[in-house]
Scaffold this motif. Structure first.
Motif, PDB file in Angstrom:
ATOM      1  N   VAL A  93       1.105   9.238   9.664  1.00 12.47           N
ATOM      2  CA  VAL A  93       1.713   8.113  10.113  1.00 12.47           C
ATOM      3  C   VAL A  93       1.647   6.905   9.932  1.00 12.47           C
ATOM      4  O   VAL A  93       0.573   6.784   9.099  1.00 12.47           O
ATOM      5  CB  VAL A  93       0.862   8.184  11.451  1.00 12.47           C
ATOM      6  CG1 VAL A  93       1.182   6.662  11.969  1.00 12.47           C
ATOM      7  CG2 VAL A  93       1.272   9.271  12.926  1.00 12.47           C
ATOM      8  N   SER A  94       2.323   6.052   9.655  1.00 16.54           N
ATOM      9  CA  SER A  94       2.577   5.142   9.084  1.00 16.54           C
ATOM     10  C   SER A  94       2.394   3.199   9.793  1.00 16.54           C
ATOM     11  O   SER A  94       3.591   3.366  10.549  1.00 16.54           O
ATOM     12  CB  SER A  94       3.473   4.566   7.985  1.00 16.54           C
ATOM     13  OG  SER A  94       3.793   3.948   7.075  1.00 16.54           O
ATOM     14  N   ALA A  95       1.926   2.376   9.781  1.00 17.46           N
ATOM     15  CA  ALA A  95       1.374   1.453  10.876  1.00 17.46           C
ATOM     16  C   ALA A  95       1.123   0.423  10.247  1.00 17.46           C
ATOM     17  O   ALA A  95       0.418   0.446   9.015  1.00 17.46           O
ATOM     18  CB  ALA A  95       0.237   1.531  11.814  1.00 17.46           C
ATOM     19  N   THR A  96       1.562  -0.794  10.170  1.00 17.67           N
ATOM     20  CA  THR A  96       1.739  -2.082   9.870  1.00 17.67           C
ATOM     21  C   THR A  96       0.774  -2.609  11.250  1.00 17.67           C
ATOM     22  O   THR A  96       1.958  -3.002  12.500  1.00 17.67           O
ATOM     23  CB  THR A  96       2.798  -2.362   9.488  1.00 17.67           C
ATOM     24  OG1 THR A  96       2.925  -2.165   8.489  1.00 17.67           O
ATOM     25  CG2 THR A  96       2.349  -4.369   8.727  1.00 17.67           C
ATOM     26  N   GLU A 142      -4.858  -0.033  12.033  1.00 16.02           N
ATOM     27  CA  GLU A 142      -4.015   0.630  10.986  1.00 16.02           C
ATOM     28  C   GLU A 142      -4.598   2.437  11.173  1.00 16.02           C
ATOM     29  O   GLU A 142      -3.748   3.319  11.236  1.00 16.02           O
ATOM     30  CB  GLU A 142      -3.113   0.799  10.281  1.00 16.02           C
ATOM     31  CG  GLU A 142      -2.892  -0.894   9.933  1.00 16.02           C
ATOM     32  CD  GLU A 142      -1.660  -1.221   8.960  1.00 16.02           C
ATOM     33  OE1 GLU A 142      -1.312  -2.905   9.079  1.00 16.02           O
ATOM     34  OE2 GLU A 142      -3.089  -1.382   7.826  1.00 16.02           O
ATOM     35  N   GLN A 162      -3.036  -8.673   9.705  1.00 17.34           N
ATOM     36  CA  GLN A 162      -4.005  -8.170   9.808  1.00 17.34           C
ATOM     37  C   GLN A 162      -4.776  -7.635  10.719  1.00 17.34           C
ATOM     38  O   GLN A 162      -4.986  -9.285  12.140  1.00 17.34           O
ATOM     39  CB  GLN A 162      -5.356  -9.418   8.676  1.00 17.34           C
ATOM     40  CG  GLN A 162      -6.871  -8.413   8.529  1.00 17.34           C
ATOM     41  CD  GLN A 162      -7.686  -8.823   7.976  1.00 17.34           C
ATOM     42  OE1 GLN A 162      -7.304 -10.604   7.802  1.00 17.34           O
ATOM     43  NE2 GLN A 162      -8.366  -8.259   8.166  1.00 17.34           N
ATOM     44  N   ALA A 182       5.130  -0.867  13.789  1.00 14.86           N
ATOM     45  CA  ALA A 182       4.823  -1.931  13.994  1.00 14.86           C
ATOM     46  C   ALA A 182       4.450  -3.018  14.968  1.00 14.86           C
ATOM     47  O   ALA A 182       5.345  -2.755  15.775  1.00 14.86           O
ATOM     48  CB  ALA A 182       6.261  -2.750  12.930  1.00 14.86           C
ATOM     49  N   THR A 183       3.477  -3.160  15.229  1.00 18.39           N
ATOM     50  CA  THR A 183       3.354  -3.327  15.747  1.00 18.39           C
ATOM     51  C   THR A 183       3.100  -5.286  16.225  1.00 18.39           C
ATOM     52  O   THR A 183       3.153  -5.516  15.336  1.00 18.39           O
ATOM     53  CB  THR A 183       1.569  -3.455  15.997  1.00 18.39           C
ATOM     54  OG1 THR A 183       0.438  -4.290  15.426  1.00 18.39           O
ATOM     55  CG2 THR A 183       1.348  -1.804  16.212  1.00 18.39           C
ATOM     56  N   THR A 196       2.186   6.251   4.110  1.00 21.04           N
ATOM     57  CA  THR A 196       1.282   7.156   4.063  1.00 21.04           C
ATOM     58  C   THR A 196       2.066   8.378   5.002  1.00 21.04           C
ATOM     59  O   THR A 196       2.286   9.368   5.933  1.00 21.04           O
ATOM     60  CB  THR A 196       0.486   7.193   5.831  1.00 21.04           C
ATOM     61  OG1 THR A 196       0.318   6.259   6.975  1.00 21.04           O
ATOM     62  CG2 THR A 196      -1.455   6.544   5.137  1.00 21.04           C
ATOM     63  N   ARG A 233       1.397  -0.850   0.175  1.00 16.60           N
ATOM     64  CA  ARG A 233      -0.190  -0.117   0.551  1.00 16.60           C
ATOM     65  C   ARG A 233       0.627   0.857  -0.304  1.00 16.60           C
ATOM     66  O   ARG A 233       1.901   1.422   0.221  1.00 16.60           O
ATOM     67  CB  ARG A 233      -0.478   0.092   1.210  1.00 16.60           C
ATOM     68  CG  ARG A 233      -0.068  -0.231   2.809  1.00 16.60           C
ATOM     69  CD  ARG A 233      -1.034  -0.852   3.977  1.00 16.60           C
ATOM     70  NE  ARG A 233      -0.375  -1.003   4.893  1.00 16.60           N
ATOM     71  CZ  ARG A 233       0.639  -1.632   5.339  1.00 16.60           C
ATOM     72  NH1 ARG A 233       1.070  -2.116   5.059  1.00 16.60           N
ATOM     73  NH2 ARG A 233       0.971  -1.611   6.990  1.00 16.60           N
ATOM     74  N   PHE A 287     -10.477  -4.072   6.110  1.00 14.73           N
ATOM     75  CA  PHE A 287      -9.399  -3.818   5.658  1.00 14.73           C
ATOM     76  C   PHE A 287     -10.039  -2.529   4.608  1.00 14.73           C
ATOM     77  O   PHE A 287     -11.446  -2.840   4.548  1.00 14.73           O
ATOM     78  CB  PHE A 287      -8.751  -4.828   4.238  1.00 14.73           C
ATOM     79  CG  PHE A 287      -7.532  -5.718   4.480  1.00 14.73           C
ATOM     80  CD1 PHE A 287      -6.536  -4.951   4.320  1.00 14.73           C
ATOM     81  CD2 PHE A 287      -7.383  -7.143   4.428  1.00 14.73           C
ATOM     82  CE1 PHE A 287      -5.420  -5.740   4.748  1.00 14.73           C
ATOM     83  CE2 PHE A 287      -6.775  -7.680   4.841  1.00 14.73           C
ATOM     84  CZ  PHE A 287      -5.810  -7.039   5.243  1.00 14.73           C
ATOM     85  N   TYR A 304      -5.305  -0.485   3.917  1.00 15.52           N
ATOM     86  CA  TYR A 304      -4.593   0.125   5.536  1.00 15.52           C
ATOM     87  C   TYR A 304      -6.036  -1.107   5.977  1.00 15.52           C
ATOM     88  O   TYR A 304      -6.767  -0.663   6.524  1.00 15.52           O
ATOM     89  CB  TYR A 304      -4.716   1.193   6.356  1.00 15.52           C
ATOM     90  CG  TYR A 304      -3.257   1.880   5.538  1.00 15.52           C
ATOM     91  CD1 TYR A 304      -1.944   2.478   6.500  1.00 15.52           C
ATOM     92  CD2 TYR A 304      -2.898   2.470   4.253  1.00 15.52           C
ATOM     93  CE1 TYR A 304      -0.721   2.152   5.764  1.00 15.52           C
ATOM     94  CE2 TYR A 304      -1.433   3.012   4.154  1.00 15.52           C
ATOM     95  CZ  TYR A 304      -1.413   2.970   5.117  1.00 15.52           C
ATOM     96  OH  TYR A 304       0.629   2.829   4.182  1.00 15.52           O
ATOM     97  N   THR A 305      -5.639  -1.228   7.672  1.00 19.05           N
ATOM     98  CA  THR A 305      -7.067  -2.387   8.334  1.00 19.05           C
ATOM     99  C   THR A 305      -7.028  -1.064   9.438  1.00 19.05           C
ATOM    100  O   THR A 305      -6.332   0.106   9.307  1.00 19.05           O
ATOM    101  CB  THR A 305      -6.063  -2.968   9.192  1.00 19.05           C
ATOM    102  OG1 THR A 305      -4.906  -2.893  10.132  1.00 19.05           O
ATOM    103  CG2 THR A 305      -5.216  -4.581   8.461  1.00 19.05           C
ATOM    104  N   VAL A 336       0.243  -6.179  12.974  1.00 20.22           N
ATOM    105  CA  VAL A 336       0.064  -7.756  13.352  1.00 20.22           C
ATOM    106  C   VAL A 336      -0.392  -8.764  14.053  1.00 20.22           C
ATOM    107  O   VAL A 336       0.626  -7.929  15.485  1.00 20.22           O
ATOM    108  CB  VAL A 336       2.008  -7.768  12.930  1.00 20.22           C
ATOM    109  CG1 VAL A 336       2.058  -9.620  12.819  1.00 20.22           C
ATOM    110  CG2 VAL A 336       2.519  -7.099  11.795  1.00 20.22           C
ATOM    111  N   ARG A 361      -3.443   6.217  13.341  1.00 20.49           N
ATOM    112  CA  ARG A 361      -2.889   7.502  12.366  1.00 20.49           C
ATOM    113  C   ARG A 361      -4.282   8.485  12.762  1.00 20.49           C
ATOM    114  O   ARG A 361      -3.190   9.898  13.247  1.00 20.49           O
ATOM    115  CB  ARG A 361      -3.038   7.117  10.730  1.00 20.49           C
ATOM    116  CG  ARG A 361      -2.477   8.873  10.052  1.00 20.49           C
ATOM    117  CD  ARG A 361      -2.339   8.922   8.630  1.00 20.49           C
ATOM    118  NE  ARG A 361      -3.884   8.220   8.228  1.00 20.49           N
ATOM    119  CZ  ARG A 361      -3.756   7.567   7.476  1.00 20.49           C
ATOM    120  NH1 ARG A 361      -3.265   5.972   7.613  1.00 20.49           N
ATOM    121  NH2 ARG A 361      -5.483   6.981   6.648  1.00 20.49           N
TER     122      ARG A 361
END
Lengths: 347, 347
Positions: free
Chosen positions: B231-234, B213, B200, B155-156, A303, A300, B204, B209-210, B236, B217
């Motif tokens: 803010v950019s997050a993944t 995520e 995930q 990243a979580t 951001t 994706r 979505f 983005y989920t 998990v 932000r």
């Protein structure tokens, strides 16, 4: 002339990577004339079945490489350092999975889908990348080709098999103790790994980064030929048995699109595109255990970065991150005629 | 005048957050005069021990909030949306853990260590942040105060308790099946969670983005008062039972140092500095389960961002990420005299 066969050695045959190498040599029909297995004195004398024959494990020590054409070193760096020079002296090609020679300018560090041409410059030793680096680059290299990589940030989700069979045993034992309601003990990791996440892989450097994190930066730069690439990694051990995953934020020189990124991944030999959010399709480490390709998904537009992409990769740390990449290097050497059996070479 | 006591309600009393709320109300001696517990019709009639008394669980439905001073909503957004207006109508303060009202400009979204002043602007509902956001901000807010936050990437590593008690049961059942050698089944998650990582959390959106995520932000921006913060997050899911962890790369306006960052974290009420690499000391989710503070460590100069820091946070998603933050908001309201028992208020 028929294709030559080789006397193949594995140093560290009883370890996690050595075991996967045995599996892959058979699965991929590497032309093995004779197999020699080496391990510590403790394992010497044990036997392994290979291709219908029984192979006795020998002690890994200087002097054993006389008739070996190519030896896969699947041990820690100190053992490689102690034995590889003797193997090279004996005319044996060393394909090493450890970090011992990765940053040695005289030793090619090769992922065959990325920099195969460097194989020819070897002086007896070929190095293979760190497992997290190899998995991450299966996504980053095709994206670099498409958009020009400017920097990347990564957080890893690394399986315990990267530490070795003792760590797999420790996770299993902790899970069994949990189910049995008995006390959980630890020895391999400084913290319980079952039902936990440990933000340390390898030891700490003075800058606060672990060896694994520094390897991702240095090896990414060397393999992709981007000597100044900014890379920031946080490497974390999670209770997964096999296959690493990496969450990546990557910034590129040129504008990006999800469609073009997906096309680049799908067209790359080392990656499998698994990216269909509507149907909850993305890679997981379980799905990419013992897979040749690394799975790439969750692509994706980032951001927080300019011309950026966020993505997720899962790949087998013992396969692309170790045994498979080593074997692919040997396969390419053999296919190109750069690796010759000693008997033929001497003829 | 002695401190007032309150008629306290919990909606979703049998869920994972509801259970932690019961534990925290007792541990932190919240002035409970009467406790009312609400859940689905399925759970109504069950009993819970609280402070030496037996409380019968009632069905959560309109009309039950007549004498309740403050109700903690520990359910999903749809149930909050259905019941909260009725509670507000009855003069009951709603403190909601769901996402139902978090982005409603008329509803304060509050972490008491960050934006307590906004509590006063409520119109009957106070929202609490998403669990990953709350944990991440326990590190980011003091660093923002020190250096001026410019953007962050995360990243979580999220525990299954964030999904609920059925997800905890699913992880347990999968681990038991693994140990027993019986088939592993799944229902809550689309993939096996034991020995796996699932990139995930939540569903979505069109941008790939989920929900989780996007929440990180949006809620980070709102709580810290930084409406344009990139803010950019993944996000998990990992096989951890309780407590989330977040690997963060943060860029700041002003030059940073590890020493100043550590000092800022150590001085912040919501964080505990655990950052001693030489002695392998850093936070893990197991160590920060059922802890009031979130653990922050692995602080180092980021190698890919200007004025950047890399770091690692572990904090309890059911505590600071839900029940504890909700209770801390109520405690602050009571302490400041902004929350009054209906009996007194009417007097």
């Amino acid at each position: 002339m028929s294709s030559p066969s080789f006397t193949v050695g594995i140093v560290g045959a009883t370890g996690a990577t050595g075991q996967e190498l045995l599996r892959l040599l058979q699965q991929r029909n590497f032309p093995v004339a004779t197999l020699r297995l080496f391990a510590s004195a403790r394992s010497a004398g044990k036997t392994v079945e290979f291709g219908g024959k029984t192979v006795v494990i020998e002690e890994a020590k200087p002097g054993v490489f006389g008739d070996v054409d190519v030896a896969f070193f699947a041990t820690e760096g100190a053992i490689t350092k102690a034995l590889a020079p003797d193997a090279v002296q004996a005319g044996c090609l060393v394909i090493d999975k450890s970090s011992a020679y990765r940053m040695d300018p005289a030793v090619p560090l090769v992922i065959p889908e990325i920099n195969p041409q460097e194989l020819r410059q070897h002086h007896g030793i070929i190095a293979n990348p760190n497992c997290s680096t190899a998995v991450a680059l299966m996504a980053l290299w095709p994206l670099h080709q498409a958009f020009g990589l400017k920097r990347y940030l990564a957080a890893t989700y690394q399986s315990v098999s990267g530490t070795g069979t003792d760590a797999i045993d420790e996770l299993e034992a902790q899970v069994r103790a949990h189910v049995a309601g008995t006390p959980i003990t630890k020895k391999v990791y400084p913290y319980q790994i079952a039902f936990n996440a440990i933000p340390q892989v390898d030891s700490f450097g003075a800058d606060g980064y672990t060896g694994e994190e520094t390897k991702m930066r240095q090896e990414s730069r060397r393999i992709m030929g981007l000597p100044n690439l900014p890379v920031s990694a946080t490497c974390v051990r999670v209770p997964v048995v096999q296959a690493h995953s990496v969450a990546i934020n990557a910034e590129f020189e040129r504008p990006v699109s999800v469609e073009a990124a997906r096309a680049a991944i799908a067209a790359f030999a080392g990656a499998e595109l698994v990216d269909d959010p509507a149907n909850k399709r993305y890679p997981t480490p379980l799905d990419f255990t013992r897979q040749v390709k690394c799975g790439v998904g969750r692509i994706r537009i980032d951001t927080a970065l300019e011309n950026g992409l966020s993505l997720w990769v899962s790949g087998d740390n013992l396969w692309k991150g170790a045994a498979l990449n080593a074997l692919q290097n040997a396969e390419l050497m053999a296919r190109e005629g750069w690796l010759k059996p000693k008997a033929i070479a001497a003829a």
